[in-house]
Design a protein around this motif. Structure first.
Motif, mmCIF file in Angstrom:
data_model
loop_
_atom_site.group_PDB
_atom_site.id
_atom_site.type_symbol
_atom_site.label_atom_id
_atom_site.label_comp_id
_atom_site.label_asym_id
_atom_site.label_seq_id
_atom_site.Cartn_x
_atom_site.Cartn_y
_atom_site.Cartn_z
ATOM 1 N N THR A 57 0.727 -1.189 -0.025
ATOM 2 C CA THR A 57 0.030 0.157 0.185
ATOM 3 C C THR A 57 0.874 1.242 0.144
ATOM 4 N N SER A 58 0.420 2.238 -0.558
ATOM 5 C CA SER A 58 0.983 3.460 -0.965
ATOM 6 C C SER A 58 0.925 4.777 0.153
ATOM 7 N N VAL A 59 -0.142 4.803 0.813
ATOM 8 C CA VAL A 59 -0.330 5.970 1.947
ATOM 9 C C VAL A 59 0.077 5.547 3.189
ATOM 10 N N ARG A 65 -7.310 14.069 5.094
ATOM 11 C CA ARG A 65 -6.474 14.524 3.938
ATOM 12 C C ARG A 65 -5.408 13.688 3.807
ATOM 13 N N TRP A 66 -5.061 13.349 2.459
ATOM 14 C CA TRP A 66 -3.914 12.320 2.366
ATOM 15 C C TRP A 66 -3.434 12.443 0.957
ATOM 16 N N ALA A 111 -8.632 16.046 -0.147
ATOM 17 C CA ALA A 111 -9.232 16.757 1.167
ATOM 18 C C ALA A 111 -10.665 16.243 0.789
ATOM 19 N N LEU A 112 -11.154 15.434 1.837
ATOM 20 C CA LEU A 112 -12.406 14.939 2.164
ATOM 21 C C LEU A 112 -13.203 15.044 3.252
ATOM 22 N N VAL A 113 -14.404 15.584 3.139
ATOM 23 C CA VAL A 113 -15.453 15.653 4.326
ATOM 24 C C VAL A 113 -16.503 14.631 4.214
ATOM 25 N N PHE A 114 -16.468 13.722 5.429
ATOM 26 C CA PHE A 114 -17.687 13.050 5.696
ATOM 27 C C PHE A 114 -18.415 14.038 6.713
#
Length: 270
Positions: A75-77, A96-97, A181-184
């Protein structure tokens, strides 16, 4: 060290340990992600909203999930930046990743979309297994896929996910300098059976996962975190564990050195 002095040192350390034990029990636990309370006029649903600059971030390490999927360890992150806030009605989780390519339009059998997920105990008082929970302690998963959008899932162990017919989770994404950038966003109240009821009366555990589609990450091939917790309930007083443990170690060393010096001086006088 003479036997009498050694016994005295051991006794002193035992007494010292009994004295600090209550402080350790009442201390704040590690792996905490602070939750910021914001006013209802703050726009937290947008990943690039100015309001997020006032919410403290936590760097959450990620590692390959144990899985039978081919190349599961590739895996890369390695980490995600996590921020959490709430207003009177909703909980917001911003991830954020880094991901150099946006993989959303999947074509062909070996193409996979980027994705991310937030995992919580379906029952906030449970302590589920980190790998998708178990039949007795299921988990509620908020899932986002760059191609298909957001889903809300219930899982009772690996490979047991069931999609909610009426998902309550909403997502919004943005790309910033080679990163997602992701918001739940979800209402605090559960509103359905087997959906995590997030209240301001108790803490709730939380974990995270990220998939990099261009690295052929999918299903069990993913980067995941350990369990963290959101301190939503009444908080115990006292400094964090790390500070207490360092203080205990330092005082213990000082106590042993002092007793040793006294014992040596007594031996010399004899």
């Amino acid at each position: 060290m003479p036997d009498d002095a050694r016994k005295l040192a051991v006794a002193a350390l035992l007494v010292f340990g009994m004295a600090v034990a209550p402080a350790l029990v009442s201390a704040r636990p590690a792996n905490e992600i602070p939750v910021e309370e914001v006013g209802g006029d703050a726009d937290l649903s947008a990943p690039t909203a100015d309001a997020w600059s006032d919410v403290a971030p936590v760097r959450v390490p990620l590692s390959s999930a144990p899985s039978g999927v081919v190349d599961a360890g590739d895996t890369s992150v390695s980490a995600a930046r996590v921020q959490v806030a709430h207003d009177e009605a909703s909980l917001y989780v911003r991830l954020r990743w880094p991901d150099g390519s946006a993989d959303g339009n999947v074509s062909g059998p070996r193409g996979f979309a980027d994705a991310a997920a937030v995992q919580l105990p379906a029952n906030a008082s449970d302590n589920p297994a980190i790998a998708m929970g178990s039949p007795r302690a299921p988990v509620n998963v908020w899932y986002w896929n760059a191609e298909a959008g957001s889903e809300e899932l219930l899982a009772g162990g690996p490979g047991s996910t069931t999609e909610f017919a009426d998902p309550a989770v909403q997502t919004r994404t943005a790309r910033e300098n080679g990163s997602y950038a992701l918001v739940f966003e979800r209402s605090l109240a559960a509103g359905a059976q087997n959906r995590t009821n997030v209240t301001l009366a108790r803490d709730v555990d939380v974990a995270f996962a990220v998939w990099n589609g261009s690295n052929m990450e999918r299903s069990g091939r993913k980067a995941v975190s350990e369990w963290y917790h959101l301190p939503l309930g009444p908080q115990p007083s006292g400094p964090p564990y790390q500070s207490i443990l360092w203080a205990v170690a330092g005082l213990a060393i000082v106590a042993v050195l002092a007793i040793t010096v006294v014992a040596v001086r007594r031996a010399d006088d004899e």
